[in-house]
Design a protein around this motif. Structure first.
Motif, mmCIF file in Angstrom:
data_model
loop_
_atom_site.group_PDB
_atom_site.id
_atom_site.type_symbol
_atom_site.label_atom_id
_atom_site.label_comp_id
_atom_site.label_asym_id
_atom_site.label_seq_id
_atom_site.Cartn_x
_atom_site.Cartn_y
_atom_site.Cartn_z
ATOM 1 N N ALA A 45 0.818 -1.215 0.000
ATOM 2 C CA ALA A 45 0.000 0.000 0.000
ATOM 3 C C ALA A 45 0.852 1.265 0.000
ATOM 4 O O ALA A 45 0.456 2.291 -0.562
ATOM 5 C CB ALA A 45 -0.947 -0.010 1.205
ATOM 6 N N LYS B 50 -0.581 0.525 -8.063
ATOM 7 C CA LYS B 50 -1.893 1.122 -8.295
ATOM 8 C C LYS B 50 -3.042 0.265 -7.770
ATOM 9 O O LYS B 50 -4.149 0.765 -7.560
ATOM 10 C CB LYS B 50 -2.107 1.367 -9.799
ATOM 11 N N ALA B 51 -2.804 -1.022 -7.573
ATOM 12 C CA ALA B 51 -3.840 -1.922 -7.062
ATOM 13 C C ALA B 51 -3.163 -3.159 -6.492
ATOM 14 O O ALA B 51 -2.002 -3.458 -6.791
ATOM 15 C CB ALA B 51 -4.830 -2.300 -8.158
ATOM 16 N N ALA C 175 -5.331 -0.258 3.431
ATOM 17 C CA ALA C 175 -4.807 -0.122 2.067
ATOM 18 C C ALA C 175 -5.855 0.503 1.150
ATOM 19 O O ALA C 175 -5.535 1.356 0.316
ATOM 20 C CB ALA C 175 -4.392 -1.496 1.537
ATOM 21 N N GLN C 176 -7.102 0.093 1.308
ATOM 22 C CA GLN C 176 -8.168 0.664 0.483
ATOM 23 C C GLN C 176 -8.359 2.151 0.784
ATOM 24 O O GLN C 176 -8.552 2.955 -0.135
ATOM 25 C CB GLN C 176 -9.474 -0.098 0.723
ATOM 26 N N LYS D 213 -5.645 2.309 -2.613
ATOM 27 C CA LYS D 213 -5.214 1.127 -3.354
ATOM 28 C C LYS D 213 -6.374 0.121 -3.417
ATOM 29 O O LYS D 213 -6.701 -0.503 -2.406
ATOM 30 C CB LYS D 213 -3.998 0.476 -2.692
ATOM 31 N N GLY E 140 -7.331 0.061 -10.876
ATOM 32 C CA GLY E 140 -6.145 0.890 -10.681
ATOM 33 C C GLY E 140 -5.796 1.760 -11.866
ATOM 34 O O GLY E 140 -4.771 2.436 -11.859
#
Length: 593
Positions: free
Chosen positions: A335, A341-342, A367-368, A372, A516
């Motif tokens: 992250a 990017k994802a 992380a989200q 991400k 992403g």
């Protein structure tokens, strides 16, 4: 005094010189490895046929990096990423795949089969070779059916038939030895502890297993039919004829050639062209897994039972399974990487500790929140705690044969205090605090303790289902109906709203690229958790340099000295239990259809 100071100065200078010499040796060693590595390239021939052996059980992925000096066995993810790299490598013309011992589950075979199709789409060939198909299960043959050709030895058994399994129940035995099982489950389909609590299969367990087997069988038969270009009815009729001989299977269009291993290998090298060499897949994949370029998608691997703490008990060896500290750190590492990017979270787990699962879920949510997107790719099993750590993902992708769900709780114990008396033994306890020995196997729960335990199970179950409802954006009532500890196939889980898409890793990777904003043809990957610092450089440089293993083994011994471990910050002990270990989000004793 002057003599003492002179002596002390001499001692200090000798210590400094010793460290300076050691530093020079390390620098020279790294430089030597770099020169050798650059000079030899990856050491692979210009025309090759890969040799992949899947006759033994295979792990889905490596949850943590192993020793840099110990060769590792190929995982499902190694096959997926390695065949992708081989598909883009002009030197690789094809592959010989050995299987037939019944090692692959249906979901593993679906992932491997998809990787084979992707490989073949690049103009490569695959010859699947089996001494025999010994097991009645579907996995090995399903993977083989994706190949260009299937070779089987003459007069060998072809036993592929369907999906099935059984359970052993020990309650009668426990009653005979006066052992007292007290295990609370939420809810009726949560059957992992039924072997201790019941004398026979419960109606709920029989119902869920029957539906699971039917779903897996239907999906596998459909894929076999498509791969072999025959009808479903022909596949079913052929499977119903098992056990049979290889020649019978060939007459029913399930096998292409009757022949021995050396003949299959000779056919592969002939097809590859003059000068073709056979190369072990594990040797090829060492330097071929990650795509070149700055990585923009992270692959975080989570395989095994989930437990609290860390598995980093030494610099060079790690325990199997998912340690919550390690996996959470890996997710955080991905992250924080500005180029990522994802994240694709690869999950293959029957669950485990509640607190460990919650720690990992929190890392996913962090992380989200950091921007991400997280896409879960489910392996053979992503149930109970394995589903828990997945539930907040932006997208969840499962194979049709994945075993998932099992949204429920188990907690309790079996007490053996009376059992000891049967052999003339006795146990007595002393404790301060009313419930200090509540989890002791020497005595059953009191009525008050049993009520306390059931309250814990209710709280955890309510929290689990509420989190699923929030993560999946589903009404709580719908989640509670699909939960109840019930296991689902990936196909049925999608119908219940627990999964978004059916497919394997590449389906998940495509979803991660979309979320992403990464162009599909620009995806590059970085696998987590990753080694850092000097060990990372030594690990990269030492790949394939087998002559250096003895020297590295000596370095390993030095680095394992307590003082140096402390300096390097790599010492941590294996988890010894802790909060949440008695409350489990676990789906054990699952079949491998």
């Amino acid at each position: 005094m002057i003599r003492f100071l002179t002596w002390l100065r001499a001692i200090l200078m000798s210590v400094v010189n010793m460290f300076a010499k050691a530093a020079v040796v390390i620098v020279l060693l790294v430089a030597l490895l770099l020169v050798i590595s650059l000079a030899r390239g990856d050491g692979q021939p210009g025309n090759m046929v890969l040799a992949l052996d899947l006759r033994e059980p295979i792990d889905d992925s490596a949850a943590a990096p192993g020793s840099i000096f110990t060769p590792s066995r190929a995982t499902v993810m190694d096959v997926v990423l390695g065949l992708d790299a081989a598909g883009r490598d002009a030197r690789v013309k094809g592959m010989v795949l050995k299987l037939g011992n019944g090692a692959l589950s249906t979901a593993e075979a679906q992932e491997v089969g998809a990787a084979i199709h992707r490989f073949k789409a690049k103009g490569k060939f695959v010859i699947a070779q089996a001494s025999a198909f010994f097991g009645a299960g579907l996995g090995d043959y399903l993977a083989a059916s994706a190949a260009t050709e299937i070779w089987v030895m003459p007069k060998s058994p072809f036993s592929v038939s369907g999906a099935g399994g059984g359970e052993i129940f020990l309650r009668g035995t426990l009653d005979k030895i006066k052992a007292v099982p007290q295990i609370a489950k939420r809810s009726e389909y949560k059957s992992a502890a039924d072997m201790m609590m019941e004398k026979q299969m419960s109606p709920a367990d029989r119902e869920q297993l029957t539906q699971l087997m039917n779903s897996v069988y239907d999906g596998a038969v459909g894929q076999m039919a498509a791969n072999r270009r025959i009808s479903r009815s022909e596949v079913i009729a052929a499977l119903e004829a098992s056990p049979q001989f290889a020649e019978d299977a060939r007459s029913r269009k399930l096998v292409d050639r009757i022949g021995y291993e050396d003949e299959a290998r000779a056919a592969a090298t002939t097809r590859a062209g003059a000068g073709a060499k056979s190369v072990k897949f594990t040797d090829y994949v060492k330097n071929a897994v990650e795509r070149f370029g700055t990585a923009n998608i992270a692959i975080v691997q989570a395989a095994g039972e989930i437990r609290d703490g860390t598995a980093k008990n030494s610099l060079f060896n790690t325990s199997s399974g998912i340690a919550s500290d390690d996996l959470s750190a890996a997710i955080g590492q991905a992250a924080r990487d500005k180029d990522i990017k994802a994240i694709v979270l690869r999950v293959d787990s029957p669950g485990g500790s509640v607190t460990a699962s919650d720690q990992i879920l929190h890392a996913v949510k962090v992380a989200q929140k950091a921007g991400k997107p997280v896409v879960v790719s489910m392996g053979g099993v992503a149930a109970s705690g394995g589903y828990y750590i997945s539930l907040s993902a932006n997208k969840i992708v499962a194979e049709p044969g994945t075993i998932t769900g099992s949204i429920g709780v188990l907690t309790g114990k079996v007490s053996f205090g009376e059992t000891l008396k049967l052999v003339g033994a006795n146990a007595e306890t002393v404790a301060v605090g009313k419930n200090t020995l509540m989890d002791s196997p020497l005595q059953p729960f009191t009525e008050e303790q049993w009520a306390n335990l059931n309250h814990q199970a209710d709280v955890i179950y309510d929290d689990f289902t509420a989190k699923v409802a929030a993560g999946r954006k589903l009404p709580l009532a719908k989640v509670r109906e699909a939960a109840r500890g019930r296991v689902w196939s990936g196909t049925d889980a999608k119908a219940q709203g627990l999964v978004d898409l059916l497919g394997g890793f590449w389906t998940a990777a495509d979803q991660a690229a979309i979320l992403g904003k990464v162009p599909a043809d620009s995806m590059t990957f970085k696998v987590y958790p990753r080694r850092t610092g000097l060990l990372a450089r030594l690990g990269v440089l030492s790949d394939g340099l087998e002559a250096s293993l003895t020297l590295f083994g000596r370095i390993e011994s030095l680095l394992n000295l307590p003082a140096l471990q402390a300096v390097l910050g790599e010492v941590s002990s294996l988890p010894q239990g802790g909060p949440g270990t008695s409350l489990q989000l676990r789906a054990t004793h699952l079949p491998r259809p």
